[in-house]
Motif scaffolding. Structure first.
Motif, PDB file in Angstrom:
ATOM      1  N   ASP A 292       0.998  -1.183  -0.109  1.00  0.00           N
ATOM      2  CA  ASP A 292      -0.167   0.161  -0.069  1.00  0.00           C
ATOM      3  C   ASP A 292       0.854   1.126  -0.091  1.00  0.00           C
ATOM      4  OD1 ASP A 292      -2.649  -1.180   0.074  1.00  0.00           O
ATOM      5  OD2 ASP A 292      -2.330  -1.594   1.993  1.00  0.00           O
ATOM      6  N   ALA A 293       1.983   1.306   0.743  1.00  0.00           N
ATOM      7  CA  ALA A 293       2.937   2.226   0.680  1.00  0.00           C
ATOM      8  C   ALA A 293       3.435   2.536  -0.817  1.00  0.00           C
ATOM      9  CB  ALA A 293       4.092   2.171   1.767  1.00  0.00           C
ATOM     10  N   GLU A 294       3.855   1.690  -1.391  1.00  0.00           N
ATOM     11  CA  GLU A 294       4.684   1.635  -2.678  1.00  0.00           C
ATOM     12  C   GLU A 294       3.535   2.110  -3.831  1.00  0.00           C
ATOM     13  OE1 GLU A 294       6.978  -0.835  -5.986  1.00  0.00           O
ATOM     14  OE2 GLU A 294       5.961  -2.241  -4.110  1.00  0.00           O
ATOM     15  N   ALA A 295       2.264   1.690  -3.478  1.00  0.00           N
ATOM     16  CA  ALA A 295       1.164   2.317  -4.507  1.00  0.00           C
ATOM     17  C   ALA A 295       0.947   3.670  -4.372  1.00  0.00           C
ATOM     18  CB  ALA A 295      -0.125   1.228  -4.499  1.00  0.00           C
ATOM     19  N   ARG A 296       1.191   4.252  -3.224  1.00  0.00           N
ATOM     20  CA  ARG A 296       1.014   5.753  -3.122  1.00  0.00           C
ATOM     21  C   ARG A 296       2.402   6.688  -2.935  1.00  0.00           C
ATOM     22  NH1 ARG A 296      -2.791   2.428  -1.008  1.00  0.00           N
ATOM     23  NH2 ARG A 296      -4.902   2.958  -0.976  1.00  0.00           N
ATOM     24  N   GLY A 297       3.339   5.946  -3.115  1.00  0.00           N
ATOM     25  CA  GLY A 297       4.720   6.576  -3.318  1.00  0.00           C
ATOM     26  C   GLY A 297       4.961   7.367  -1.885  1.00  0.00           C
ATOM     27  N   ILE A 298       4.726   6.233  -0.850  1.00  0.00           N
ATOM     28  CA  ILE A 298       5.228   6.766   0.456  1.00  0.00           C
ATOM     29  C   ILE A 298       6.427   5.986   0.795  1.00  0.00           C
ATOM     30  CG2 ILE A 298       4.364   6.419   2.861  1.00  0.00           C
ATOM     31  CD1 ILE A 298       1.361   6.644   1.878  1.00  0.00           C
TER      32      ILE A 298
ATOM     33  N   ASN B 212     -28.709   3.228  21.232  1.00  0.00           N
ATOM     34  CA  ASN B 212     -28.135   3.564  22.529  1.00  0.00           C
ATOM     35  C   ASN B 212     -27.535   2.356  23.080  1.00  0.00           C
ATOM     36  OD1 ASN B 212     -29.062   6.282  22.596  1.00  0.00           O
ATOM     37  ND2 ASN B 212     -31.208   5.766  23.010  1.00  0.00           N
ATOM     38  N   VAL B 213     -27.619   1.377  22.332  1.00  0.00           N
ATOM     39  CA  VAL B 213     -27.096   0.143  23.073  1.00  0.00           C
ATOM     40  C   VAL B 213     -25.866  -0.535  22.291  1.00  0.00           C
ATOM     41  CG1 VAL B 213     -27.569  -2.307  23.855  1.00  0.00           C
ATOM     42  CG2 VAL B 213     -29.108  -0.440  24.308  1.00  0.00           C
ATOM     43  N   GLY B 214     -24.806  -0.595  22.721  1.00  0.00           N
ATOM     44  CA  GLY B 214     -23.853  -1.200  21.792  1.00  0.00           C
ATOM     45  C   GLY B 214     -22.434  -0.299  21.750  1.00  0.00           C
ATOM     46  N   THR B 215     -21.462  -0.805  21.258  1.00  0.00           N
ATOM     47  CA  THR B 215     -20.369  -0.066  20.894  1.00  0.00           C
ATOM     48  C   THR B 215     -20.108   0.464  19.780  1.00  0.00           C
ATOM     49  OG1 THR B 215     -19.120  -1.881  22.484  1.00  0.00           O
ATOM     50  CG2 THR B 215     -17.697  -0.351  21.164  1.00  0.00           C
ATOM     51  N   ALA B 216     -19.475   1.529  19.471  1.00  0.00           N
ATOM     52  CA  ALA B 216     -19.206   2.252  18.240  1.00  0.00           C
ATOM     53  C   ALA B 216     -18.152   1.417  17.399  1.00  0.00           C
ATOM     54  CB  ALA B 216     -18.697   3.538  18.423  1.00  0.00           C
ATOM     55  N   ALA B 217     -18.566   1.530  16.024  1.00  0.00           N
ATOM     56  CA  ALA B 217     -17.832   0.668  15.062  1.00  0.00           C
ATOM     57  C   ALA B 217     -16.670   1.369  14.803  1.00  0.00           C
ATOM     58  CB  ALA B 217     -18.736   0.364  13.865  1.00  0.00           C
ATOM     59  N   PHE B 218     -15.734   1.622  15.873  1.00  0.00           N
ATOM     60  CA  PHE B 218     -14.336   2.252  15.560  1.00  0.00           C
ATOM     61  C   PHE B 218     -13.488   1.786  14.370  1.00  0.00           C
ATOM     62  CE2 PHE B 218     -15.423   3.410  20.051  1.00  0.00           C
ATOM     63  CZ  PHE B 218     -14.943   4.651  20.203  1.00  0.00           C
ATOM     64  N   PHE B 219     -13.639   0.289  14.634  1.00  0.00           N
ATOM     65  CA  PHE B 219     -12.794  -0.411  13.519  1.00  0.00           C
ATOM     66  C   PHE B 219     -13.180  -0.641  12.170  1.00  0.00           C
ATOM     67  CE2 PHE B 219     -10.273  -2.927  17.162  1.00  0.00           C
ATOM     68  CZ  PHE B 219      -9.645  -1.644  17.535  1.00  0.00           C
ATOM     69  N   ASP B 220     -14.642  -0.440  12.026  1.00  0.00           N
ATOM     70  CA  ASP B 220     -15.142  -0.078  10.667  1.00  0.00           C
ATOM     71  C   ASP B 220     -15.138   1.216  10.314  1.00  0.00           C
ATOM     72  OD1 ASP B 220     -16.019  -2.950  10.502  1.00  0.00           O
ATOM     73  OD2 ASP B 220     -17.595  -2.633  11.370  1.00  0.00           O
ATOM     74  N   THR B 221     -13.899   1.606   9.830  1.00  0.00           N
ATOM     75  CA  THR B 221     -13.637   2.934   9.330  1.00  0.00           C
ATOM     76  C   THR B 221     -12.745   2.840   7.963  1.00  0.00           C
ATOM     77  OG1 THR B 221     -13.517   3.876  11.543  1.00  0.00           O
ATOM     78  CG2 THR B 221     -12.533   5.076   9.715  1.00  0.00           C
ATOM     79  N   LEU B 222     -13.238   3.467   6.955  1.00  0.00           N
ATOM     80  CA  LEU B 222     -12.304   3.502   5.552  1.00  0.00           C
ATOM     81  C   LEU B 222     -11.910   4.757   5.493  1.00  0.00           C
ATOM     82  CD1 LEU B 222     -15.080   1.899   3.300  1.00  0.00           C
ATOM     83  CD2 LEU B 222     -12.817   0.871   4.194  1.00  0.00           C
ATOM     84  N   VAL B 223     -10.494   4.779   5.320  1.00  0.00           N
ATOM     85  CA  VAL B 223      -9.845   6.070   4.913  1.00  0.00           C
ATOM     86  C   VAL B 223      -9.044   5.708   3.580  1.00  0.00           C
ATOM     87  CG1 VAL B 223      -9.468   6.486   7.331  1.00  0.00           C
ATOM     88  CG2 VAL B 223      -7.879   5.383   6.141  1.00  0.00           C
ATOM     89  N   GLU B 224      -8.617   7.076   3.136  1.00  0.00           N
ATOM     90  CA  GLU B 224      -7.418   7.137   2.184  1.00  0.00           C
ATOM     91  C   GLU B 224      -6.157   7.798   2.805  1.00  0.00           C
ATOM     92  OE1 GLU B 224      -5.610   5.793  -0.041  1.00  0.00           O
ATOM     93  OE2 GLU B 224      -6.646   6.312  -1.945  1.00  0.00           O
ATOM     94  N   VAL B 225      -5.059   7.321   2.216  1.00  0.00           N
ATOM     95  CA  VAL B 225      -3.743   8.001   2.744  1.00  0.00           C
ATOM     96  C   VAL B 225      -3.127   8.451   1.655  1.00  0.00           C
ATOM     97  CG1 VAL B 225      -1.540   7.495   3.943  1.00  0.00           C
ATOM     98  CG2 VAL B 225      -3.671   6.254   4.589  1.00  0.00           C
ATOM     99  N   LYS B 226      -2.556   9.962   1.595  1.00  0.00           N
ATOM    100  CA  LYS B 226      -1.793  10.350   0.621  1.00  0.00           C
ATOM    101  C   LYS B 226      -0.509  11.067   1.204  1.00  0.00           C
ATOM    102  CE  LYS B 226      -5.386  11.128  -3.009  1.00  0.00           C
ATOM    103  NZ  LYS B 226      -6.050  12.040  -3.768  1.00  0.00           N
ATOM    104  N   LEU B 227       0.515  11.167   0.312  1.00  0.00           N
ATOM    105  CA  LEU B 227       1.533  11.917   0.761  1.00  0.00           C
ATOM    106  C   LEU B 227       1.078  13.329   1.072  1.00  0.00           C
ATOM    107  CD1 LEU B 227       4.583  11.198  -1.535  1.00  0.00           C
ATOM    108  CD2 LEU B 227       4.620  10.983   1.000  1.00  0.00           C
ATOM    109  N   ALA B 228       1.427  13.910   2.245  1.00  0.00           N
ATOM    110  CA  ALA B 228       1.125  15.392   2.592  1.00  0.00           C
ATOM    111  C   ALA B 228       2.024  16.428   1.626  1.00  0.00           C
ATOM    112  CB  ALA B 228       1.130  15.543   4.236  1.00  0.00           C
ATOM    113  N   PRO B 229       1.433  17.742   1.620  1.00  0.00           N
ATOM    114  CA  PRO B 229       2.335  18.860   1.024  1.00  0.00           C
ATOM    115  C   PRO B 229       3.816  18.335   1.711  1.00  0.00           C
ATOM    116  CG  PRO B 229       0.275  19.343   1.323  1.00  0.00           C
ATOM    117  CD  PRO B 229       0.263  18.072   1.991  1.00  0.00           C
ATOM    118  N   ASN B 230       4.651  18.600   1.121  1.00  0.00           N
ATOM    119  CA  ASN B 230       6.188  18.473   1.679  1.00  0.00           C
ATOM    120  C   ASN B 230       6.220  17.297   2.481  1.00  0.00           C
ATOM    121  OD1 ASN B 230       6.753  21.168   0.636  1.00  0.00           O
ATOM    122  ND2 ASN B 230       5.708  22.157   2.161  1.00  0.00           N
ATOM    123  N   GLY B 231       5.714  16.297   1.956  1.00  0.00           N
ATOM    124  CA  GLY B 231       5.758  14.813   2.616  1.00  0.00           C
ATOM    125  C   GLY B 231       6.695  14.509   3.364  1.00  0.00           C
TER     126      GLY B 231
END
Length: 746
Positions: free
Chosen positions: A636-642, A702-721
Motif C-alpha cells: 500500500d505504501a509503494e502504490a502511494r509513493g510513500i 443507545n445500546v452497543g459499542t461504536a464501530a471504531f474499527f469499521d472505518t474507511l480512509v485514504e492515505v496520501k503524501l502530505a504537502p512537503n511529505g
C-alpha cells in the motif's frame, strides 16, 4: 533519626483486565514506593510499565490541586483558581437553574472507566444523577457488545476462571493482544506452553502477541464470522462433532450447521483471505488437541457486527466442546449489588454518540450542562470534530473532574481537582481474574483534591437533594456492595479485605458457563435482574435496559428462576442461524464509499506505557519518537509513493489527520493503523478519532459499542511529505506540554 514506614494495600484502578494488587510504602505521609503485591496469585509482585512510575503522576508538578474557573475562550486552557465552596455553589446554581428551566434531562453526566473502582467510578454519582433526573449515559465504549454476543449463546455470559488456561493443550487467543493489554495473563499461557500447549492468535494485525504465538492466523478485518462458519463446516464435514452432546445441551444446532454448510469452506477462505488448508488445520487442532480454550476479549466488538462476532466465537466453543474464556466482569456484576440503586425513566444516550447529542439542535430538552469525570472524551470518543464543536458551545456549562489539564478539561467552565487511587478508598473488581480487592488510601489527598464520591456528596448537599444513599461514606458503600448475600461472596467481608487486601470470589474451581447452567443470585438481588457487562455493580448502565429476563439478549429467553432459592436456570445453549455480513463501512460494504476510501483503518492500543488516554500526555510514557504514526503495508505504501518517515494525510469524510508513516510487514494490504489514546495537546489538534466511525450496530443506537474499527480512509503524501527537521523538533517539544496538560484518568 529514622522515620517509621507503613505499607498500605490497594489495587490498580485502570481500565485493564489485570486489576493488579499493590502495596504503597509511606514515609512521613509521603508515598515513596509502589510495588505489585507478591502474594497476589495474579499480580505475582509485578506491576506493568504504565503503573511502575505511578507515584510520579501523584506528585507531578502539573497536577491539578485547586478548583479552577475558565477565564479564556473554550479550548484555550486559561483558568484561575477559586475556592471549593465557591466552585460547588456555582455548579449547584447552574445545575439548579438549568433543571428549573428544562428539566433534569438537560444535565448529561459523562464518564467511563478512568477508574474501575466501584465506589469512585460511580455509585454516588449514579445516585446523584438519578435523583436529579438527569439524562442517563450508557457507557458503551467497550464491553457491552461483547456481553450481548456471548449472552446470545450462553444466556448470562459468564466464562471461566482465566488461570485454568494452564490446563489447556490448545489456546486460541481470538482478537486479543494479551501481551500488551492483559500482560499478567501471559505467565499462565507460558505455563501451559511449557507443558506442551500450542498458542494460536487469531488477529488481522501482527501484534506483539501474534509475534510470540506458535501460529498467527491472520484473517481480513471483520471476517471472523465467516472464519467461524468455515471452522464449524470442517468439524461437521469431518465428523468431529458430538451430535448427542449438542442435542442434549443446545438449541437450534441444525440451523447453525445449515449456515456453515451454505457458506462452505472455499467461500470462507475467499472471504477471510486464509487458505482453506489453514482453516482445516485450525479446526482439527481444536478438535483433536484438547483441552482447548478459546479466549476472546473486547477488541472484536468495535465493529458494526461485533455482536455477531462474539456470538460466533461462543458458538464455536459450544459446538467444538471446548473451553471458553472472556471477561470475568459478569462474575462481579452478579455477586456485588448496590443496595440503593438509582431508578427513574430518564432519557438514555450512548457514550459514543456524544458528538451528535451535543450537536442536535432538535433535542428536547437540549443538553445544557455536561458533568465529565473519569473520561477524556475530546480524545477517546469517536466523531471528534463534532465532539469538540459541541464542547465549544457557548450555551453549554461544562464541569470536568480531573487530575490534569486534559484535552477535555481545556473546554470546561469549572475544573475540579480529583484524587488519585492512592488518596481515596475504593472497592476493586476485575474483568481479567476473580479477585476482589479493597483499595485503602495510603496518603492524604494532595493539595485540595477531593475524591469523586465526596464531590457528588457536596453537590447533593448544596442542591438539597433527597435520595437514598446520597450521603453514604465510601466505606459504607463498599460494605453495602459486599453485603449482597451472594454465595460467591461467602466469607468476603470488609474486615477481611481490610486485613488481607484481596480475596478470590467463591466461584467453584472448574466452574464454566458452558457446562454450569445454574447461576446463583444474591439475596438482595431481584431474581429477574441480571445486569449487563459492568452492570449489577454498575447499575446496568451497559445495557440500557431494565435487565428483565429476555430483554435485548440479557439472558436466554429459556432462562427460568430456580424453584427454591435464588438461582437462575439458563437453559440450553442457544445456537441458531448465523451469517457473515460485511460492515457497511468496509471494502465489502458500500462500494462507492470503498472506491473513494479503499483502506480499512483500525485504531488499536499499541504502546506498553500508556492505556486509553490515561498517559497519552506524559513524555515519559510515550514511545520514541513521541508522536503517533500511521502503520501501512509495503504494498500500500509503494502504490502511494510513500516512504518510511514520510508525512502523510489520512482522511475521509469525517476529517483528516497528518502523521508520519511507518512501513510494516505486520499488516496485510488494505489495512492501516493509527494508535488510540494520544492527546492532541491543543485546541486545534486532532487524534485518530477525527476519522473513526461512531455508528452502532443493532436495532437500538443507545445500546452497543461504536464501530471504531469499521472505518474507511485514504492515505496520501502530505504537502512537503518528508517532515523537516524543525517540524520534528517542534513535535518533540510538544510531547510534554509546558504542562498545562499531562495525563488523564481515562
Amino acid at each position: 533519626m529514622s522515620v517509621a514506614e507503613t505499607v498500605v494495600r490497594g489495587a490498580c484502578h485502570h481500565d485493564c483486565p489485570d486489576t493488579c494488587a499493590w502495596e504503597v510504602t509511606v514515609r512521613d505521609g509521603v508515598a515513596v514506593h509502589l510495588r505489585g503485591d507478591p502474594a497476589h496469585p495474579f499480580t505475582d509482585g509485578q506491576l506493568c510499565p504504565k503503573v511502575n512510575p505511578f507515584l510520579e503522576r501523584v506528585y507531578h508538578p502539573d497536577r491539578l490541586l485547586r478548583p479552577l474557573r475558565r477565564t479564556g475562550p473554550k479550548g484555550a486552557g486559561r483558568f484561575s483558581p477559586i475556592d471549593w465552596d465557591v466552585a460547588i455553589a456555582e455548579i449547584a446554581d447552574r445545575i439548579g437553574s438549568a433543571v428549573a428551566r428544562h428539566g433534569g434531562e438537560t444535565v448529561l453526566p459523562y464518564s467511563s472507566d478512568g477508574t474501575q473502582g466501584l465506589v469512585q467510578r460511580g455509585v454516588l454519582a449514579d445516585r446523584f444523577f438519578a435523583v436529579l433526573g438527569a439524562t442517563r449515559l450508557n457507557r458503551h465504549f467497550c464491553g457491552v457488545t461483547a456481553w450481548h454476543g456471548a449472552a446470545d449463546v450462553l444466556g448470562l455470559p459468564l466464562g471461566a476462571d482465566p488461570v485454568e488456561i494452564t490446563n489447556a493443550c490448545t489456546i486460541v487467543l481470538w482478537g486479543t493482544n494479551t501481551l500488551l493489554t492483559n500482560r499478567h495473563m501471559w505467565p499462565f499461557i507460558e505455563t501451559a506452553r511449557s507443558n506442551g500447549a500450542m498458542v494460536i492468535v487469531v488477529d488481522p494485525v501482527g501484534t506483539m502477541t501474534a509475534q510470540r504465538a506458535d501460529w498467527h492466523v491472520q484473517p481480513r478485518p471483520g471476517t471472523d464470522v465467516a472464519l467461524v462458519l468455515g471452522l464449524i463446516g470442517v468439524l461437521d464435514r469431518d465428523e468431529l462433532i458430538d451430535e448427542a452432546r449438542l442435542g442434549a445441551s443446545t438449541d437450534d444446532w441444525p440451523e447453525l450447521r445449515s449456515e456453515a454448510r451454505a457458506l462452505g469452506l472455499d467461500e470462507a477462505a475467499a472471504v477471510t483471505g486464509l487458505a482453506a488448508t489453514d482453516i482445516t488445520r485450525l479446526a482439527h487442532r481444536i478438535a483433536h488437541e484438547q483441552p482447548a480454550v478459546l479466549r476472546a476479549l473486547i477488541g472484536m466488538e468495535h465493529r458494526e457486527h461485533g455482536r455477531d462476532i462474539h456470538r460466533a466465537v461462543a458458538a464455536l466453543a459450544a459446538v467444538a466442546g471446548v473451553g471458553y474464556m472472556r471477561s470475568t466482569q459478569v462474575f462481579f456484576d452478579t455477586a456485588l449489588a448496590d443496595l440503593a440503586p438509582p431508578s427513574g425513566p430518564q432519557r438514555v444516550v450512548n457514550a459514543s454518540a456524544l458528538g451528535e447529542v451535543l450537536a442536535d439542535v432538535s433535542l428536547d430538552p437540549p443538553v445544557t450542562v455536561l458533568v465529565n469525570y473519569g473520561c477524556n472524551p475530546a480524545v477517546v470518543a469517536p466523531d471528534q470534530n463534532r465532539v469538540i464543536a459541541g464542547l465549544e458551545r457557548d450555551d453549554l456549562f461544562t464541569v470536568v473532574i480531573e487530575q490534569f489539564m486534559t484535552d477535555t478539561a481545556r473546554y470546561a467552565d469549572i475544573v475540579l481537582p480529583a484524587t488519585t487511587a492512592i488518596e481515596h478508598l475504593d472497592l476493586m473488581n476485575a474483568w481479567g481474574h476473580l479477585y476482589v480487592s479493597l483499595n485503602l488510601p495510603a496518603i492524604d489527598p494532595v493539595g485540595e483534591c477531593l475524591a469523586n464520591s465526596e464531590i457528588f456528596r457536596r453537590l447533593a448537599c448544596s442542591l438539597e437533594l433527597d435520595g437514598p444513599g446520597l450521603a453514604d461514606s465510601d466505606e459504607q458503600v463498599a460494605r453495602d456492595l459486599l453485603a449482597s448475600g451472594h454465595p460467591w461472596l461467602e466469607g468476603i467481608t470488609y474486615e477481611r479485605l481490610e486485613r488481607e487486601g484481596w480475596a478470590r470470589l467463591a466461584v467453584p474451581e472448574g466452574w464454566s458457563a458452558l457446562n454450569s447452567r445454574e447461576v446463583p443470585l444474591s439475596t438482595q438481588q431481584k431474581p429477574d435482574a441480571p445486569a449487563g457487562e459492568h452492570g449489577a455493580s454498575r447499575n446496568a448502565d451497559q445495557t440500557g435496559v431494565s435487565g428483565d429476563i429476555g430483554e435485548v439478549g440479557d439472558v436466554s429467553p429459556d432462562a427460568t428462576l430456580g424453584a427454591a432459592a435464588p438461582f437462575l436456570q439458563l437453559g440450553p445453549l442457544q445456537l441458531g442461524a448465523l451469517r457473515y455480513q460485511p460492515a457497511t463501512e468496509s471494502p465489502g460494504g458500500d462500494a462507492a464509499l470503498a472506491r473513494r476510501f479503499p483502506l480499512s483503518l483500525m485504531s488499536p492500543k499499541q504502546h506498553q506505557r500508556f492505556l486509553n488516554s490515561f498517559y497519552g500526555g506524559f513524555a515519559h510514557h510515550l514511545p520514541n519518537p513521541p508522536r503517533p504514526r500511521l502503520e501501512i503495508s509495503p504494498g500500500d505504501a509503494e502504490a502511494r509513493g510513500i516512504a518510511e518517515g514520510d508525512r502523510v494525510r489520512v482522511f475521509n469524510d469525517r476529517g483528516e489527520l497528518f502523521v508520519e508513516a511507518t512501513i510494516t510487514d505486520c499488516l496485510q494490504e488494505g489495512l492501516v493503523t493509527v494508535p488510540f489514546g494520544w492527546w492532541a495537546g491543543d485546541a486545534a489538534g486532532r487524534t485518530v478519532n477525527v476519522l473513526t466511525n461512531a455508528a452502532r450496530g443493532g436495532p437500538d443506537p443507545n445500546v452497543g459499542t461504536a464501530a471504531f474499527f469499521d472505518t474507511l480512509v485514504e492515505v496520501k503524501l502530505a504537502p512537503n511529505g518528508t517532515i523537516a527537521a524543525d517540524t520534528l523538533a517542534e513535535a518533540e517539544a510538544a510531547s510534554e506540554p509546558s504542562q498545562t496538560a499531562s495525563g488523564s484518568p481515562s
